[in-house]
Design a protein around this motif. Structure first.
Motif, PDB file in Angstrom:
ATOM      1  N   SER A 188       1.054  -1.169   0.076  1.00 40.79           N
ATOM      2  CA  SER A 188      -0.100   0.211   0.086  1.00 40.79           C
ATOM      3  C   SER A 188       0.845   1.188   0.065  1.00 40.79           C
ATOM      4  CB  SER A 188      -0.939   0.037   1.318  1.00 40.79           C
ATOM      5  OG  SER A 188      -0.232   0.257   2.355  1.00 40.79           O
ATOM      6  N   GLU A 189       0.246   2.359  -0.301  1.00 43.31           N
ATOM      7  CA  GLU A 189       1.066   3.733  -0.073  1.00 43.31           C
ATOM      8  C   GLU A 189       1.609   3.925   0.972  1.00 43.31           C
ATOM      9  OE1 GLU A 189       0.051   8.411  -0.919  1.00 43.31           O
ATOM     10  OE2 GLU A 189      -1.392   6.884  -1.853  1.00 43.31           O
ATOM     11  N   MET A 190       0.888   3.683   2.285  1.00 43.15           N
ATOM     12  CA  MET A 190       1.478   3.934   3.417  1.00 43.15           C
ATOM     13  C   MET A 190       2.760   3.113   3.768  1.00 43.15           C
ATOM     14  SD  MET A 190       0.115   3.565   7.225  1.00 43.15           S
ATOM     15  CE  MET A 190       0.073   1.917   7.163  1.00 43.15           C
ATOM     16  N   VAL A 191       2.550   1.970   3.283  1.00 42.82           N
ATOM     17  CA  VAL A 191       3.713   0.976   3.706  1.00 42.82           C
ATOM     18  C   VAL A 191       4.896   1.213   2.579  1.00 42.82           C
ATOM     19  CG1 VAL A 191       4.847  -1.555   3.511  1.00 42.82           C
ATOM     20  CG2 VAL A 191       2.217  -0.998   4.362  1.00 42.82           C
ATOM     21  N   ILE A 192       4.634   1.568   1.456  1.00 47.65           N
ATOM     22  CA  ILE A 192       5.818   2.053   0.289  1.00 47.65           C
ATOM     23  C   ILE A 192       6.579   3.095   0.901  1.00 47.65           C
ATOM     24  CG2 ILE A 192       6.167   3.025  -1.748  1.00 47.65           C
ATOM     25  CD1 ILE A 192       3.830   1.512  -2.795  1.00 47.65           C
ATOM     26  N   GLU A 193       5.695   4.256   1.715  1.00 44.12           N
ATOM     27  CA  GLU A 193       6.646   5.102   2.257  1.00 44.12           C
ATOM     28  C   GLU A 193       7.562   4.923   3.204  1.00 44.12           C
ATOM     29  OE1 GLU A 193       6.121   8.658   5.416  1.00 44.12           O
ATOM     30  OE2 GLU A 193       4.285   8.068   4.598  1.00 44.12           O
ATOM     31  N   HIS A 194       7.295   3.589   4.082  1.00 46.27           N
ATOM     32  CA  HIS A 194       8.141   3.294   5.208  1.00 46.27           C
ATOM     33  C   HIS A 194       9.351   2.243   4.460  1.00 46.27           C
ATOM     34  CE1 HIS A 194       4.901   4.880   7.356  1.00 46.27           C
ATOM     35  NE2 HIS A 194       5.636   4.875   8.444  1.00 46.27           N
ATOM     36  N   ILE A 195       9.010   1.766   3.279  1.00 46.71           N
ATOM     37  CA  ILE A 195      10.033   0.763   2.684  1.00 46.71           C
ATOM     38  C   ILE A 195      11.023   1.842   2.056  1.00 46.71           C
ATOM     39  CG2 ILE A 195      10.295  -0.675   0.539  1.00 46.71           C
ATOM     40  CD1 ILE A 195       7.759  -1.915   1.376  1.00 46.71           C
ATOM     41  N   ASP A 196      10.567   2.986   1.439  1.00 45.01           N
ATOM     42  CA  ASP A 196      11.497   3.609   0.999  1.00 45.01           C
ATOM     43  C   ASP A 196      12.569   4.236   1.818  1.00 45.01           C
ATOM     44  OD1 ASP A 196      10.648   3.615  -1.666  1.00 45.01           O
ATOM     45  OD2 ASP A 196       9.141   5.131  -1.538  1.00 45.01           O
ATOM     46  N   TRP A 197      12.007   4.470   3.127  1.00 42.63           N
ATOM     47  CA  TRP A 197      12.748   5.184   4.028  1.00 42.63           C
ATOM     48  C   TRP A 197      14.059   4.090   4.746  1.00 42.63           C
ATOM     49  CZ3 TRP A 197      13.552   3.382   9.069  1.00 42.63           C
ATOM     50  CH2 TRP A 197      14.075   4.394  10.008  1.00 42.63           C
ATOM     51  N   ALA A 198      13.223   2.677   4.573  1.00 38.65           N
ATOM     52  CA  ALA A 198      14.090   1.728   5.171  1.00 38.65           C
ATOM     53  C   ALA A 198      15.296   1.459   4.196  1.00 38.65           C
ATOM     54  CB  ALA A 198      13.176   0.524   5.284  1.00 38.65           C
ATOM     55  N   LEU A 199      14.746   1.647   2.549  1.00 32.75           N
ATOM     56  CA  LEU A 199      16.041   1.474   1.819  1.00 32.75           C
ATOM     57  C   LEU A 199      17.083   2.471   1.794  1.00 32.75           C
ATOM     58  CD1 LEU A 199      13.531   0.365  -1.119  1.00 32.75           C
ATOM     59  CD2 LEU A 199      15.309  -1.048  -0.051  1.00 32.75           C
TER      60      LEU A 199
END
Length: 383
Positions: free
Chosen positions: A337-348
């Motif tokens: 989802s869009e919210m999870v993607i935001e946190h994945i991008d941060w993690a990357l």
């Protein structure tokens, strides 16, 4: 028409405590319903917005401090304690393993709500058999009730500076539940506060959520951020969360009184799905169907799959650099989802920063080694 027999309430109170123990509760106490001394603190806490997005905390105004408004006719509250500390629980060890998931100890096993509520209901039924006019209602996080102040009044312990209840024989690893009744049972005496000058819980909090003794700003608390919050976790708190993907126990882990904690005798509270020792990548690989299946009967399920993935993504960003983490984050990004993607991008981004630092350290070591090799080959009088 025959008269109702006179009830010996002192004898009944003693029986209630005995029945509570027989039903599996660790301790039972009784208090009145006067919480006026807590109304001002509750109002101030809400006015300061320390409840964050937990609208239900403010929805009933001061009813939380007025049990008789919640259940008219209530004269006493029977407060019950149930220890939940599982055997062999790994604490500091897991917090130090950045590739493993830390889940709050209370959530390792089955959800406690139904278990406690059923037992409180059974306790109410036992009392009814000795008191026909009884009107009772059990509560376990199911209504606006100030459970810790009530438990404190009932003599089950004292509220510590981290806002949790402490007991000198059991620490703080326990659940609380209440049975409201309309009979005038004798009340128990509160215990003296024994925190003294200790401020360990305040100092240890990763996000400094305990802004002063006995006052927690939930908006900064890792338990709130990983469980109650349904939106994006503020960026400034993400690095501080570490590998905590569901709740936080730091203020309890550091508390000296938890040296006296009692291990639970409840099989339901023992860890399921290796939640006490499982890698982040293993959990991150779950799809929603697996999440729902694995968390059936667990308190974890209530945060939903998106928040579960969000929390794990943050923890993976905080983990040591690992190419497998980068690969799994990138793969999961395609279906999140869009919210999870935001946190994945941060993690990357965090993983890339860690890789850059590793490369810099490697280059520095190689340069230093080269310099030493060159120096060894120079004449001794060379400048």
């Amino acid at each position: 028409m025959s008269e109702q027999p006179t009830i010996n309430y002192q004898d009944l109170a003693e029986k209630i405590k005995l029945w509570g123990k027989e039903l599996g509760f660790s301790d039972v106490g009784i208090c009145d319903v006067d919480l006026k001394t807590h109304e001002q603190a509750l109002t101030k806490w809400l006015e300061n917005g320390y409840h964050g997005d937990m609208d239900y905390m403010a929805r009933h105004d001061l009813m939380r401090a007025r049990p008789a408004d919640l259940l008219p006719g209530t004269l006493r509250v029977i407060s019950a304690r149930l220890d939940y500390l599982p055997t062999g629980a790994k604490f500091a060890k897991i917090l130090k393993q950045s590739d493993h998931a830390y889940i709050s100890r209370y959530a390792l096993g089955r959800d406690y709500h139904k278990l406690m509520r059923n037992r409180l209901k059974q306790l109410g039924d036992k009392i009814t058999a000795h008191c026909e006019q009884l009107n009772f209602r059990p509560f376990v996080d199911s209504a606006p009730v100030l459970e810790r102040p009530l438990a404190e009044k009932a003599g089950l312990g004292w509220v510590g500076k981290h806002s949790l209840l402490l007991n000198e024989q059991a620490g703080s690893w326990f659940f609380l539940g209440e049975l409201m009744v309309n009979i005038e049972l004798p009340i128990d005496q509160p215990k003296a506060n024994q925190c003294g000058a200790c401020v360990s819980c305040i100092k240890i909090c990763p996000t400094q959520a305990i802004i002063e003794p006995y006052v927690v700003d939930a908006r900064r608390c890792i338990s709130y951020l990983t469980i109650e919050l349904r939106d994006s976790i503020p960026v400034e708190f993400r690095p501080l969360i570490g590998n905590r993907i569901y709740g936080c126990d730091d203020c309890q882990l550091i508390c000296p009184w938890n040296r006296f904690s009692q291990l639970t005798s409840e099989d339901d509270f023992q860890p399921r799905n290796h939640f006490d020792h499982v890698t982040l990548l293993e959990l991150f690989a779950w799809d929603e169907a697996t999440f729902l299946k694995k968390t059936e009967g667990s308190p974890i399920r209530r945060i939903g799959f998106d928040c579960w993935q969000r929390n794990i993504a943050v923890a993976l960003g905080n983990a040591k650099y690992d190419q497998s983490i980068v690969e799994d984050l990138t793969k999961q990004k395609q279906i999140s989802s869009e919210m999870v993607i935001e946190h994945i991008d941060w993690a990357l981004e965090q993983q890339q920063l860690k890789l850059n630092k590793l490369n810099e350290e490697t280059n520095l070591r190689l340069t230093q080694r080269l310099i030493r090799t060159i120096e060894k080959g120079l004449p001794r009088d060379a400048n």
